[in-house]
Scaffold this active site. Structure first.
Site, short mmCIF file in Angstrom:
data_model
loop_
_atom_site.label_atom_id
_atom_site.label_comp_id
_atom_site.label_asym_id
_atom_site.label_seq_id
_atom_site.Cartn_x
_atom_site.Cartn_y
_atom_site.Cartn_z
N GLU A 88 -49.51 16.18 -16.65
CA GLU A 88 -50.23 15.04 -17.21
C GLU A 88 -51.60 14.86 -16.57
O GLU A 88 -52.57 14.53 -17.26
CB GLU A 88 -49.40 13.77 -17.06
CG GLU A 88 -48.08 13.76 -17.83
CD GLU A 88 -48.27 13.70 -19.34
OE1 GLU A 88 -49.41 13.50 -19.80
OE2 GLU A 88 -47.27 13.86 -20.06
N ASP A 141 -43.42 22.96 -26.31
CA ASP A 141 -44.43 22.95 -27.37
C ASP A 141 -45.78 23.54 -26.99
O ASP A 141 -46.23 24.53 -27.56
CB ASP A 141 -44.61 21.52 -27.90
CG ASP A 141 -44.84 20.49 -26.80
OD1 ASP A 141 -44.71 20.82 -25.60
OD2 ASP A 141 -45.16 19.33 -27.14
N GLU A 181 -38.79 9.88 -32.46
CA GLU A 181 -38.77 10.97 -31.50
C GLU A 181 -37.79 12.06 -31.92
O GLU A 181 -38.01 13.24 -31.64
CB GLU A 181 -38.41 10.45 -30.11
CG GLU A 181 -39.50 9.61 -29.46
CD GLU A 181 -40.72 10.40 -29.08
OE1 GLU A 181 -40.87 10.77 -27.90
OE2 GLU A 181 -41.55 10.68 -29.99
N GLU A 192 -49.37 14.12 -32.95
CA GLU A 192 -49.16 15.51 -33.39
C GLU A 192 -49.19 15.70 -34.90
O GLU A 192 -49.81 16.64 -35.41
CB GLU A 192 -47.85 16.05 -32.81
CG GLU A 192 -47.90 16.41 -31.35
CD GLU A 192 -47.80 15.19 -30.43
OE1 GLU A 192 -48.08 15.33 -29.22
OE2 GLU A 192 -47.46 14.10 -30.93
N THR A 239 -54.68 20.25 -25.47
CA THR A 239 -53.47 19.61 -25.98
C THR A 239 -53.55 18.10 -25.88
O THR A 239 -52.76 17.39 -26.49
CB THR A 239 -52.22 20.12 -25.24
OG1 THR A 239 -51.05 19.78 -25.98
CG2 THR A 239 -52.13 19.54 -23.83
#
Length: 623
Positions: free
Chosen positions: A123, A263, A356, A377, A467
């Site tokens: 993160e 991912d 989710e 996304e 990302t």
């Protein structure tokens, strides 16, 4: 051996999606977003950004994130104004020079990382390091139109300091980093040795850019070693699991998928190749993508399987999977991207948001996974598919997404998490990525429809999105493959090199500054990944490789482009938007070692499509 797919189980889902797809297309044709409405929607999204950004600055700054219901703030990552850092390049994208400059100045003067905080390596890298690097590259360059006269590399210095504090996490036997590190004391002796595949494999862009900006290869080397450490432990099916022990290299969770915990590992393989020109990332991506499409794809959905046997373990649509169609646009595999996006968007339409988890066996929200934390996304993929196809259905989808956020998630000081997509219950939290990504992709979508006038579409460079949605420009300093000798970890520092980078005539004809082409009803981008693709020419060819060891030379294989692709490469310069079929890359054993190159000979760069070099690979359309 290909895993047996549960055809019967998913056949009825196909009919469900097909019926929905047809109804959706009729609606798109009847109710398409007009240019005037697109402009209104773009301005509305801009207002959404400022509602949330002003709420953060007024009620939460300098804490990390906003509590939008109670109009307060909270430290969630490291206590260093996370949301402000994550928002910097969106301010620049909107052309807000005053707030961009003021924010950069405050960060440069006030932010320090010598603090006793244990933070997530993943993160912190994608949000903070990426945010600092993106803003630095904008603030330091007159060509962006956002140059700050008083700026003197303060953000770059902070980025380098932060990255060095993250480096101790990479000191493991496998090269795969720990999940967390203390910014003052390094890795705690009791730190967990288990990390996710995405956590270890989604660091290459930010660290690689930093290496090029500081001329210090250590950052790029450690993140590439991490990718090697993960890929070396793939199964015989070329699948990777979700969690791994960074000391032993043993997989602790063998569920393979494209969603949670994995991912962005796929995403950064391809994007690292696009941004840096390193063939090895492309080779790994091709192998990983082929395996994903063979074992995880149950048209139009994706499932999780055991990485060794390919037996289905989880028939679930995970919301993080929604980035995949956008990645497929970049890879040039448009048809499955369209089908999968339609299926994913049907879930959004059903609930107003994507939960989710959505169970594909029961067609209902998965128990315990009912929330929507403002994820970007699906919006990101909507933007990329519209960019590639100009199909009005994606503007309609964007309009529906704006409506859902405005009527379901807007709250007094920002936008709230949705704790239950069925009841639309709001939760008092707003992730920084809502400003870094969610509204950014919505704004870009409608600005593209109006006639783009922004840094990404009309700026001086091609941009790769991290990302976290941060803008990483393909400047000569960052992206010239001549500058980086792959596989030997050395930089080519000679000064007499020739830049041989250009866009094809087909790319020049595009309305977008980079991306892909829509021609005669078909989407054309251009990375032929395996033989089932019917993709089309590359939009934006970069010729020239640093003459370090190529992947073929290192592993005894060579890439040979097909006749169709070579023909397009030779004749695309005649000014006509010719559309040709491209086939898969042939991989053959080298018959001799005569074509080996000196490991560090970086003084003679020469690459030409007419020479037909065996180390050549077709390139994807740039982001």
């Amino acid at each position: 051996m290909e895993a047996k797919k549960p055809v019967f189980q998913f056949l009825w889902l196909f009919f469900f999606v097909s019926a929905y797809h047809n109804a959706f297309m009729r609606r798109a044709l009847a109710e398409g977003v007009t240019p005037e409405e697109a402009k209104q929607l773009r301005d509305e999204v801009s207002g959404m950004f400022y509602h949330a950004f002003n709420g953060y600055m007024d009620h939460a700054f300098p804490l990390d994130e906003l509590r939008p219901l109670s109009c307060g703030g909270e430290d969630t990552l490291g206590g260093y104004a996370l949301t402000l850092i994550d928002s910097l390049d969106m301010l620049a994208l909107l052309g807000d020079k005053e707030r961009f400059a003021a924010s950069v100045e405050w960060i440069g003067k006030s932010l320090r990382f010598d603090i006793n905080k244990t933070v997530s390596v993943f993160e912190t890298t994608i949000r903070v390091l990426g945010g600092l690097l993106s803003a630095h590259l904008i603030a330091s360059d007159y060509a962006t139109g956002m140059k700050i006269p008083s700026y003197d590399n303060q953000l770059l210095n902070l980025a380098e300091d932060l990255a060095r504090r993250l480096l101790p996490a990479f000191d493991t036997p496998t090269g795969i980093p720990f999940g967390s590190v203390n910014l003052l004391h390094g890795v705690d002796e009791h730190e967990s040795k288990i990390t996710s595949t995405a956590g270890g494999g989604t660091l290459t862009l930010e660290f690689g850019v930093l290496s090029r900006l500081t001329n210090d290869p250590i950052f790029e080397q450690v993140t590439k070693n991490a990718v090697h450490g993960l890929w070396a432990r793939r199964s015989k099916l070329n699948l990777v699991g979700a969690h791994i022990n960074v000391f032993t290299g043993e997989w602790t969770q063998k569920d393979a998928g494209i969603g949670t915990s994995i991912d962005s590992f796929y995403e950064y393989l391809l994007k690292a190749y696009v941004l840096f020109g390193d063939e090895e990332y492309l080779f790994i991506f091709q192998e990983a993508y082929r395996a994903a499409m063979q074992y995880l794809y149950n048209d139009p959905w994706y499932v999780e399987v055991n990485m060794d046997s390919a037996a289905i373990v989880w028939p679930l649509f995970n919301s993080l999977q929604a980035f995949w169609p956008g990645l497929q646009v970049l890879a040039g595999d448009i048809d499955p991207a369209v089908q999968t996006h339609t299926a994913f968007f049907s879930v959004w339409k059903r609930y107003g948001f994507t939960p989710e988890g959505f169970n594909l066996a029961t067609l209902s929200v998965q128990h315990g996974q009912k929330s929507y934390p403002l994820r970007p996304e699906l919006i990101e993929s909507t933007y990329w598919l519209y960019k590639a196809t100009r199909d009005p259905r994606y503007l309609d989808a964007g309009r529906d997404m704006v409506s859902s956020l405005q009527y379901g998630a807007r709250c007094p000081c920002g936008y709230c998490h949705i704790s239950d997509v069925e009841s639309h219950t709001q939760e008092d939290h707003m992730e920084s990525f809502f400003l870094a990504e969610t509204v950014k992709y919505l704004w870009l979508l409608f600005d593209l429809a109006v006639g783009p006038d922004n840094l990404v579409e009309n700026g001086p460079y091609k941009y790769v999105f991290s990302t976290e949605g941060h803008l990483l420009p393909a400047t000569p300093q960052i992206s010239l493959v001549r500058e980086h000798c792959s596989y030997v970890g050395a930089f080519c520092r000679s000064v007499g090199y020739k830049e041989d980078s250009h866009a094809s005539e087909i790319a020049t004809d595009l309305l977008e500054a980079n991306g892909s082409r829509f021609h005669e009803g078909q989407a054309h981008t251009g990375l032929p990944l395996y033989s089932t693709f019917e993709s089309t020419p590359t939009a934006g060819l970069i010729k020239g490789f640093c003459p370090g060891l190529s992947h073929g030379q290192k592993f005894g294989i060579s890439y040979i482009t097909s006749v169709d692709m070579a023909y397009q490469h030779e004749h695309a310069s005649d000014g006509k938007p010719t559309t040709l079929q491209s086939r898969s890359v042939a991989v053959v054993q080298n018959q001799s070692s005569d074509d080996s190159l000196p490991e560090n000979d970086c003084d003679n760069l020469h690459e030409s499509s007419e020479e037909g070099s065996e180390s050549k690979v077709p390139l994807p359309s740039q982001v």
